[in-house]
Enzyme design. Structure first.
Site, PDB file in Angstrom:
ATOM      1  N   SER A  43     109.612 132.653  86.947  1.00  0.00           N
ATOM      2  CA  SER A  43     110.933 133.244  88.407  1.00  0.00           C
ATOM      3  C   SER A  43     111.523 134.490  87.899  1.00  0.00           C
ATOM      4  CB  SER A  43     111.839 131.453  88.143  1.00  0.00           C
ATOM      5  OG  SER A  43     112.292 131.212  86.904  1.00  0.00           O
ATOM      6  N   HIS A  83     117.335 130.940  84.388  1.00  0.00           N
ATOM      7  CA  HIS A  83     118.237 131.333  85.492  1.00  0.00           C
ATOM      8  C   HIS A  83     119.083 132.377  85.123  1.00  0.00           C
ATOM      9  CE1 HIS A  83     115.560 129.484  88.814  1.00  0.00           C
ATOM     10  NE2 HIS A  83     114.251 129.697  88.192  1.00  0.00           N
ATOM     11  N   ASP A 106     119.269 129.159  94.260  1.00  0.00           N
ATOM     12  CA  ASP A 106     119.160 127.552  93.700  1.00  0.00           C
ATOM     13  C   ASP A 106     119.394 127.338  94.738  1.00  0.00           C
ATOM     14  OD1 ASP A 106     117.089 128.672  91.911  1.00  0.00           O
ATOM     15  OD2 ASP A 106     118.395 128.522  90.352  1.00  0.00           O
TER      16      ASP A 106
END
Length: 167
Positions: A43, A83, A106
């Site tokens: 990711s 992230h 997200d």
């Protein structure tokens, strides 16, 4: 025969010592407050590659800015995710995050209380595979066995030489 076994285990012990040294080097940033974590998904590609080790360090809410990569806990099992912050919400002290390789943010914002730290910009590529493999019980058992057998053989042959010298 024991001379050959001793030589074999001396040779086998060197890779074990190299592995121990590598683990110590990977753990060295702990002294400066950085904690290692293995990248398990893509990711955050291409910033953080799968199998890399990244480091994070605790940071106050004020120290985290839009564009920083943060590591935070998800769920009740304490799984860590790293992230990038795409939005910082001052009033609620939450972050909207997104993986660099993901097209959309997200679905849920991240509360600051779940943030364990801000990710460092440097990584150790592929070292996560090494760490993940090296912490399995079988690998640890083999490494310990090699070292213990090597020490025993060193002592047995040393005792034999001492006894032989006395005669």
């Amino acid at each position: 025969m024991s001379k050959y076994l001793k030589r074999l285990f001396n040779i086998l012990s060197w890779p074990v010592y190299v592995c121990i040294a590598a683990y110590l080097l990977i753990a060295a940033p702990l002294v400066a407050g950085y904690r290692p974590v293995v990248v398990l998904s893509g990711s955050m590609e291409p910033t953080y590659h799968v199998g890399s080790i990244i480091y994070y360090k605790s940071a106050s809410f004020e120290q985290i800015a839009k564009g920083d990569a943060i590591t935070y806990q998800v769920g009740t099992d304490g799984e860590l995710v790293t992230h990038r912050v795409v939005e910082k919400q001052e009033i609620s002290q939450e972050f909207v995050t997104k993986g660099d390789a993901n097209e959309t943010p997200d679905p849920l914002p991240v509360s600051y209380r779940n943030v364990v730290g801000r990710a460092a910009k440097w990584t150790i590529p592929y070292a996560g595979y090494f760490v993940s493999f090296g912490k399995t019980p079988a690998v640890i058992g083999v490494m310990v066995a090699i070292l213990v057998i090597g020490i025993i053989l060193d002592n047995v042959t040393a005792d034999g030489k001492k006894n032989g010298d006395d005669q």
